[in-house]
Each structure stands twice: as structure tokens, then as C-alpha cells.
Design a protein around this motif. Structure first.
Motif, PDB file in Angstrom:
ATOM      1  N   ALA A  99       0.828  -1.207   0.000  1.00 44.19           N
ATOM      2  CA  ALA A  99       0.000   0.000   0.000  1.00 44.19           C
ATOM      3  C   ALA A  99       0.861   1.256   0.000  1.00 44.19           C
ATOM      4  O   ALA A  99       0.498   2.270  -0.609  1.00 44.19           O
ATOM      5  N   GLU A 100       2.002   1.208   0.674  1.00 40.77           N
ATOM      6  CA  GLU A 100       2.872   2.385   0.711  1.00 40.77           C
ATOM      7  C   GLU A 100       3.598   2.564  -0.620  1.00 40.77           C
ATOM      8  O   GLU A 100       3.862   3.694  -1.044  1.00 40.77           O
ATOM      9  N   ALA A 101       3.923   1.466  -1.294  1.00 44.53           N
ATOM     10  CA  ALA A 101       4.501   1.581  -2.639  1.00 44.53           C
ATOM     11  C   ALA A 101       3.504   2.238  -3.583  1.00 44.53           C
ATOM     12  O   ALA A 101       3.859   3.105  -4.405  1.00 44.53           O
ATOM     13  N   GLU A 102       2.248   1.833  -3.481  1.00 41.94           N
ATOM     14  CA  GLU A 102       1.211   2.446  -4.310  1.00 41.94           C
ATOM     15  C   GLU A 102       1.043   3.925  -3.984  1.00 41.94           C
ATOM     16  O   GLU A 102       0.823   4.748  -4.873  1.00 41.94           O
ATOM     17  N   ALA A 103       1.173   4.279  -2.701  1.00 42.57           N
ATOM     18  CA  ALA A 103       1.044   5.681  -2.308  1.00 42.57           C
ATOM     19  C   ALA A 103       2.178   6.519  -2.891  1.00 42.57           C
ATOM     20  O   ALA A 103       1.962   7.655  -3.322  1.00 42.57           O
ATOM     21  N   VAL A 104       3.386   5.958  -2.912  1.00 42.94           N
ATOM     22  CA  VAL A 104       4.518   6.675  -3.504  1.00 42.94           C
ATOM     23  C   VAL A 104       4.279   6.902  -4.993  1.00 42.94           C
ATOM     24  O   VAL A 104       4.471   8.010  -5.517  1.00 42.94           O
ATOM     25  N   LEU A 105       3.846   5.876  -5.694  1.00 39.14           N
ATOM     26  CA  LEU A 105       3.612   6.006  -7.132  1.00 39.14           C
ATOM     27  C   LEU A 105       2.519   7.026  -7.436  1.00 39.14           C
ATOM     28  O   LEU A 105       2.563   7.708  -8.459  1.00 39.14           O
ATOM     29  N   SER A 106       1.541   7.156  -6.550  1.00 41.09           N
ATOM     30  CA  SER A 106       0.454   8.113  -6.787  1.00 41.09           C
ATOM     31  C   SER A 106       0.957   9.552  -6.776  1.00 41.09           C
ATOM     32  O   SER A 106       0.276  10.450  -7.294  1.00 41.09           O
TER      33      SER A 106
END
Length: 411
Positions: A254-261
């Protein structure tokens, strides 16, 4: 919850990526040999059956799992304590050749929960080797190990004459004798005295120059997305960015996805997950980077290296493939399967890979890693001398882009 689970074990460092919180519940120690054997059987059977039913590859990479049960179960039942039992479990799971497949004893689970506290440390991070020893992965600057000039790549063969275990807890001021093997194969004993150090901050900001911010991310742990969004909001408008993921062993998906966003537009596809018994799932950017209406659009460099694992590989791969960032450093190891942890009957934990990952372009990163656009290897001697070829290369690339009046990205 699905997460990236690295095989990195911290020895008086940060077990970044562990994703644990709260206190572990550990079963009472069996009070008789029969009770010990019964508990061993329950734990072993849970590990064996969960692996058979839930591992992402139903063929288990061609292993005869029934034969593995016949080989390892008698050894597990004969184990006198949890240390012996979990050594057998790790041997069996090691047959999968998957660094995400791992069994942690109850004591190891508790020790992981202490890694974000002020405590006695040596300053080593290590990964397990096939011969039962542990390779030094990283050395904390200013630590006892750093002062003793230990080297990355050396093997820790024993501590106080016994094999080192991930559940061992060091005591401030009490010396330990490390048996080390260097790159030439030479063995030597070294006495080090642990001392108390604060945990390394997970997320930090520094400035390489007046218009280049360096965001250092130690792990993809809870709070990263919020921290990144707030940090980007506070940066001056013309700031270029260096995202330093070197030594980052991964963490939560979820944090990887947040970074990409924060860097890719909403709706952009960035990866494909392949689960057991299900159709592949295309992953798209579907979150917001704080209150931003559009992604951060200034020049972006991502630093990676041999210690960048899991989320710290998939994130730069997605940014690189999208043409959003230039990746600089050293090739990553290719440890990017998604794993999930489950509690075992004695309070230990089993980690198993539940999904494979491909980039949206179809590249499989597991076993292959991320190849930087610009190679910038860094030796331990350079680090000790305060020289950072990776950061220097990043600043140089950003400067060339500014002089040319062009963008570094390839969108």
C-alpha cells in the motif's frame, strides 16, 4: 494483509519492512517431551499444509512436497526446542529457493518488534546464506561494526562459538565474539561490545544543493505515503528530487502504491499481479498524493542498489518503465514476490509468497532486478570517506538536464 516481505534480518539495525506492530502472543513452553513433540507436529503440519495450499506456484517449482514432508517431519518432531524446530522448517522452506518463504520462531517475532526501539546494537544487517551462515548486507555508519571496519559481503559464521540466530538480543556493554569469513575465505574472531543507539529514522529529507532535495526512505512502512505527500507540498516549486532507496528492503504494498500516486497520473497501469488460481490483475494508480491535483512533475532520480528489495525494486521499475524517473546506482537483487504472514500455533510466523509480479510492460523482476539507467557502484571505503558516487551521478544528471533546458524524464 499482503505485503512485500524481504529476507533481510537486522542485527542491531532496523528490520525495515517487517510491518509488525503491537506485542506477539507466544505459546507457553511445553512442560514435557510429549507436549514438545505434539506442538512441533502442529507447527510443522501447519507450515507444510499452508505451503501446499497457498503458495503462489501450485507446482511448488517442481518440488515433491510429499517427499519433503517425509524427509523433514521426523526431524521436526524430534526437535528439543523452538530453535531446532525452526531450523528444520527453514531448511524445508529453503527448498523453494524463494527468499520470501520463511518461518520465524516466537522469539524472532518478538525481536523484530524491538527493532524500532532504542536498544543495544552492533550495527549489522544480514541476509541468510545457503550454508547456514549470514552475509553482511549493510553496516550502520557510526556503529560498533563500522568502527571495527567490518565489510559488506563478509559472512558471520558464529557468535560466541554458536551459530547466530535472528532471535538473539544483545546487551549493552556485554562483549560478543564474532567469527567472520572474509571474501577470501579466511576466518577470524573479532570481539565487539554492543552499545545503545537510537533507531534510524524511516524517512528523512536533506538538500544536495539549493534546488535538489534528497528524500531518504529506509523502508516502505506505514506513514510513508502521508509523509511523502506532506514533504512534496512543502518543497519550493522548482525543486528537483532524488529518491534514495538504497538499502531499503521493502515493506507494505500500500505504501509503494502511495509513492507512485505522487508521480504517476491516476489510472495509469504500472504492474500485473499473478495469483494462484485467479486471473492476472492489472494494478493501476488509484490514490491521491495528499491534496495535490496533479502528480509531482519536476525532474526525478531514484537511487537503488543491491540492498533495494521488493517494494524498493517495483517502485523504481514502474517509474523507469513509465519514463517518469531516471534510475541510478547498482542493479537490484530481484526479490519482489508479494508475501503474506500468518500466525503459527506456537506464536511464530510463516511468510509465503502469494503472488508474482510483472511490470506493466511484461518484465519479471523476480530473480532479475532493476537495471539502472546510469551505473554508479559505491564501495564501502567510498562511503566511509564520505564519497557517494550514486548521489554525485544523480546531481550531475540533474545539472545536465537543467543546463540543456530539457526534462530528464522520457514521457
Amino acid at each position: 494483509m499482503l505485503r512485500f516481505r524481504p529476507a533481510l534480518i537486522a542485527f542491531g539495525l532496523i528490520a525495515a519492512g517487517s510491518g509488525l506492530g503491537g506485542c506477539a502472543t507466544v505459546a507457553a513452553t511445553p512442560d514435557s517431551p510429549a507436549a514438545r513433540q505434539a506442538l512441533n507436529a502442529r507447527v510443522f503440519d501447519t507450515v507444510w499444509s499452508d505451503t501446499q495450499r497457498r503458495y503462489y506456484d501450485p507446482g511448488l517449482h517442481g518440488l515433491d512436497w510429499d517427499a519433503s514432508r517425509q524427509t523433514y517431519r521426523p526431524r521436526a518432531l524430534e526437535a528439543d526446542d523452538a530453535d531446532e524446530l525452526y531450523a528444520v522448517l527453514r531448511d524445508m522452506l529453503g527448498e523453494l529457493k524463494d527468499q520470501h518463504a520463511n518461518a520465524q520462531s516466537p522469539a524472532s517475532v518478538i525481536n523484530r518488534e524491538l527493532t524500532r526501539t532504542r536498544r543495544a546494537v552492533l550495527g549489522l544487517s544480514m541476509t541468510p546464506e545457503n550454508d547456514g551462515v549470514w552475509k553482511i548486507e549493510d553496516i550502520r555508519e557510526g556503529s560498533v561494526a563500522d568502527e571495527a571496519r567490518l565489510e559488506r559481503g563478509w559472512a558471520l559464521v558464529a557468535m560466541n562459538g554458536e551459530p547466530w540466530r535472528p532471535d538473539l538480543i544483545l546487551t549493552d556493554g556485554v562483549p560478543v565474539i564474532l567469527t567472520l569469513r572474509d571474501q577470501t575465505g579466511r576466518l577470524s574472531d573479532l570481539t565487539l561490545t554492543p552499545r545503545v543507539m537510537d533507531p534510524i529514522p524511516l524517512f528523512t529529507t536533506s538538500w544536495a544543493n539549493h534546488d535538489t532535495a534528497v528524500l531518504r526512505i529506509e523502508a516502505f512502512e506505514p506513514g510513508l505515503g502521508d509523509w511523502l505527500a506532506a514533504t512534496l507540498e512543502q518543497l519550493p516549486p522548482e525543486t528537483d528530487l532524488v529518491l534514495d532507496l538504497r538499502g531499503n528492503p521493502g515493506g507494505r504494498l500500500a505504501e509503494a502504491e502511495a509513492v507512485l500516486s505522487c508521480f504517476l497520473p491516476r489510472g495509469q497501469a504500472w504492474a500485473v499481479q499473478r495469483f494462484r488460481g485467479r486471473e492476472p490483475e492489472v494494478m493501476q494508480v488509484d490514490g491521491d498524493c495528499g491534496d495535490r491535483d496533479t502528480p509531482f512533475d519536476n525532474d526525478l532520480v531514484v537511487l537503488v542498489g543491491p540492498g533495494s528489495r521488493s517494494a524498493a525494486e517495483l517502485t523504481p521499475a514502474a517509474l523507469q518503465e513509465a519514463g517518469r524517473a531516471v534510475v541510478i546506482g547498482e542493479r537490484t537483487p530481484g526479490v519482489v514476490l508479494i508475501s503474506q504472514e500468518t500466525r503459527l500455533p506456537d506464536g511464530g510466523k510463516l511468510s509465503l509468497s502469494r503472488a508474482d509480479f510483472l511490470t506493466h510492460g511484461g518484465r519479471r523482476l523476480e530473480g532479475n532486478g532493476v537495471v539502472p539507467d546510469i551505473a554508479a557502484p559505491t564501495s564501502l571505503d567510498q562511503r566511509r570517506a564520505g564519497v557517494d558516487p550514486g548521489l554525485d551521478a544523480a546531481i550531475g544528471a540533474l545539472r545536465m538536464s537543467a543546463v540543456a533546458g530539457t526534462t530528464m524524464t522520457r514521457r
